[in-house]
Scaffold this active site. Structure first.
Site, PDB file in Angstrom:
ATOM      1  N   ASP A  12     -10.015   4.084  -9.020  1.00 40.37           N
ATOM      2  CA  ASP A  12      -9.120   3.528  -8.014  1.00 40.37           C
ATOM      3  C   ASP A  12      -8.886   4.629  -6.976  1.00 40.37           C
ATOM      4  O   ASP A  12      -9.234   5.792  -7.202  1.00 40.37           O
ATOM      5  CB  ASP A  12      -7.787   3.121  -8.683  1.00 40.37           C
ATOM      6  CG  ASP A  12      -6.747   2.613  -7.692  1.00 40.37           C
ATOM      7  OD1 ASP A  12      -7.084   1.760  -6.849  1.00 40.37           O
ATOM      8  OD2 ASP A  12      -5.590   3.072  -7.737  1.00 40.37           O
ATOM      9  N   TYR A  44      -6.370   4.225   0.411  1.00 40.21           N
ATOM     10  CA  TYR A  44      -7.609   3.716   1.010  1.00 40.21           C
ATOM     11  C   TYR A  44      -7.278   2.600   2.020  1.00 40.21           C
ATOM     12  O   TYR A  44      -8.009   2.374   2.971  1.00 40.21           O
ATOM     13  CB  TYR A  44      -8.517   3.089  -0.057  1.00 40.21           C
ATOM     14  CG  TYR A  44      -9.352   4.028  -0.908  1.00 40.21           C
ATOM     15  CD1 TYR A  44      -9.169   5.408  -0.905  1.00 40.21           C
ATOM     16  CD2 TYR A  44     -10.343   3.506  -1.741  1.00 40.21           C
ATOM     17  CE1 TYR A  44      -9.957   6.240  -1.718  1.00 40.21           C
ATOM     18  CE2 TYR A  44     -11.133   4.321  -2.542  1.00 40.21           C
ATOM     19  CZ  TYR A  44     -10.941   5.683  -2.536  1.00 40.21           C
ATOM     20  OH  TYR A  44     -11.722   6.475  -3.332  1.00 40.21           O
ATOM     21  N   GLY A  45      -6.195   1.875   1.734  1.00 40.74           N
ATOM     22  CA  GLY A  45      -5.941   0.597   2.413  1.00 40.74           C
ATOM     23  C   GLY A  45      -5.618   0.679   3.887  1.00 40.74           C
ATOM     24  O   GLY A  45      -5.589  -0.337   4.573  1.00 40.74           O
ATOM     25  N   CYS A  75      -9.688  -1.389  -8.051  1.00 41.32           N
ATOM     26  CA  CYS A  75      -9.050  -1.248  -6.739  1.00 41.32           C
ATOM     27  C   CYS A  75      -9.497  -2.433  -5.902  1.00 41.32           C
ATOM     28  O   CYS A  75     -10.702  -2.600  -5.657  1.00 41.32           O
ATOM     29  CB  CYS A  75      -9.512   0.069  -6.113  1.00 41.32           C
ATOM     30  SG  CYS A  75      -8.937   0.357  -4.439  1.00 41.32           S
ATOM     31  N   ASN A  76      -8.543  -3.266  -5.487  1.00 42.49           N
ATOM     32  CA  ASN A  76      -8.881  -4.437  -4.668  1.00 42.49           C
ATOM     33  C   ASN A  76      -9.504  -4.012  -3.338  1.00 42.49           C
ATOM     34  O   ASN A  76     -10.424  -4.659  -2.831  1.00 42.49           O
ATOM     35  CB  ASN A  76      -7.616  -5.249  -4.373  1.00 42.49           C
ATOM     36  CG  ASN A  76      -7.031  -5.889  -5.608  1.00 42.49           C
ATOM     37  OD1 ASN A  76      -7.310  -7.037  -5.907  1.00 42.49           O
ATOM     38  ND2 ASN A  76      -6.216  -5.158  -6.347  1.00 42.49           N
ATOM     39  N   CYS A 185      -2.943  -5.656  -5.119  1.00 43.15           N
ATOM     40  CA  CYS A 185      -3.306  -4.239  -5.069  1.00 43.15           C
ATOM     41  C   CYS A 185      -2.919  -3.685  -6.429  1.00 43.15           C
ATOM     42  O   CYS A 185      -1.837  -4.009  -6.940  1.00 43.15           O
ATOM     43  CB  CYS A 185      -2.529  -3.541  -3.952  1.00 43.15           C
ATOM     44  SG  CYS A 185      -2.557  -1.730  -4.040  1.00 43.15           S
ATOM     45  N   THR A 186      -3.795  -2.885  -7.019  1.00 43.08           N
ATOM     46  CA  THR A 186      -3.552  -2.495  -8.412  1.00 43.08           C
ATOM     47  C   THR A 186      -2.361  -1.545  -8.578  1.00 43.08           C
ATOM     48  O   THR A 186      -1.884  -1.349  -9.691  1.00 43.08           O
ATOM     49  CB  THR A 186      -4.815  -1.873  -9.027  1.00 43.08           C
ATOM     50  OG1 THR A 186      -5.263  -0.781  -8.216  1.00 43.08           O
ATOM     51  CG2 THR A 186      -5.923  -2.913  -9.132  1.00 43.08           C
TER      52      THR A 186
HETATM   53  N1  DGL Z   1      -4.934   0.298  -5.536  1.00 43.85           N
HETATM   54  C1  DGL Z   1      -5.686  -0.134  -4.417  1.00 43.85           C
HETATM   55  C2  DGL Z   1      -5.888  -1.628  -4.368  1.00 43.85           C
HETATM   56  O1  DGL Z   1      -5.960  -2.269  -5.392  1.00 43.85           O
HETATM   57  C3  DGL Z   1      -5.559   0.446  -3.068  1.00 43.85           C
HETATM   58  C4  DGL Z   1      -4.439   1.242  -2.680  1.00 43.85           C
HETATM   59  C5  DGL Z   1      -4.712   2.077  -1.472  1.00 43.85           C
HETATM   60  O2  DGL Z   1      -5.236   3.159  -1.687  1.00 43.85           O
HETATM   61  O3  DGL Z   1      -4.393   1.661  -0.345  1.00 43.85           O
HETATM   62  O4  DGL Z   1      -6.026  -2.194  -3.329  1.00 43.85           O
END
Ligand code: DGL
Length: 255
Positions: A12, A44-45, A75-76, A185-186
């Site tokens: 993730d 990441y988002g 991670c979505n 989002c996880t």
């Molecule tokens: N945990 C991640 C998800 O499921 C992303 C979180 C991120 O880094 O923005 O989308």
């Protein structure tokens, strides 16, 4: 050629994927897991798609160089931006992704109203928009981009006054008005207590962790790669040079 005793790699952008890992461990307690949190690069988002792709490819390359028999993209955001590239780059490898649990929510509430909380990146990607086209026909879907939650979870503040204050303007206006709310989002399942306080008692929360673990288990069984016996194991690694994140990772797995 993969071996039953190899690790299942899980990654993730940070500690969020541990909300998937806990289902993986519960469903496959005899397996050995190597969890990589890319907290140095979280979130990441808020990044452009190409950047997310490069980050996800770097993590995947690292994990797959180390006796990993399957890769779970927990991670979505990375799934939406990068999974088709990862599958093309590693065609012989089992690669399982996660997507917002809109399908079960929409099927549960036909004619109802369902919110989807996710990162900006997940909500703009084609993968999610195909899901929305399929399951947003008979159910009213409210998109709730939710920046800031990831950072609080990474800081160990998933259940805190700061989290309540962040969620209030986003979810407060929807209190009592949503049949279902998808935690897309996880990181978000770790904020479920705060989300519940703000959205109220009647909204059903959905997340994709359990289904993703089920898919992983099914794929490994089909390939004859499940460990039938032996002691399970979880190894945590993190790209950020901060021991607090490894402590937090262990705590979240027990949460
Ligand atoms: N945990 C991640 C998800 O499921 C992303 C979180 C991120 O880094 O923005 O989308």
């Amino acid at each position: 050629m993969y071996h039953k005793d190899d690790y299942i790699g899980v990654f993730d952008s940070g500690v969020g994927g541990i909300s998937v890992l806990r289902h993986l461990v519960a469903q496959m307690p005899q397996e050995r897991f190597l969890y990589f949190g890319d907290s140095a690069n979280a979130p990441y988002g808020t990044r452009p798609t190409e950047e997310i792709r490069v980050l996800a490819e770097n993590v995947a390359r690292n994990l797959l160089s180390r006796n990993v028999k399957a890769l779970v993209v927990a991670c979505n955001t990375a799934t939406a931006a990068a999974i088709s590239h990862l599958r093309a780059a590693y065609p012989g490898t089992i690669i399982i992704g996660i997507e917002p649990a809109l399908k079960p929510a929409a099927l549960r509430f036909p004619g109802g109203t369902v919110g989807v909380m996710a990162t900006n990146a997940t909500l703009r990607e084609e993968k999610f928009n195909r899901l929305l086209a399929d399951y947003g026909k008979d159910t009213r879907v409210v998109l709730l981009p939710a920046p800031g939650i990831v950072e609080l979870v990474e800081a160990g503040k998933a259940d805190s006054p700061e989290m309540d204050a962040l969620l209030e303007p986003l979810l407060g206006p929807w209190r009592g008005k949503l049949d279902g709310l998808v935690l897309g989002c996880t990181h978000f399942p770790f904020a479920a207590a705060a989300i519940r306080r703000v959205i109220g008692p009647d909204t059903v929360l959905f997340d994709g962790g359990e289904g993703t673990a089920r898919n992983t288990c099914r794929r490994l069984a089909l390939e004859g790669l499940l460990r039938e016996s032996g002691q399970g194991e979880v190894i945590f690694e993190n790209s950020a040079d901060d021991p607090m994140l490894l402590d937090l990772s262990r705590q979240l797995l027990e949460a």
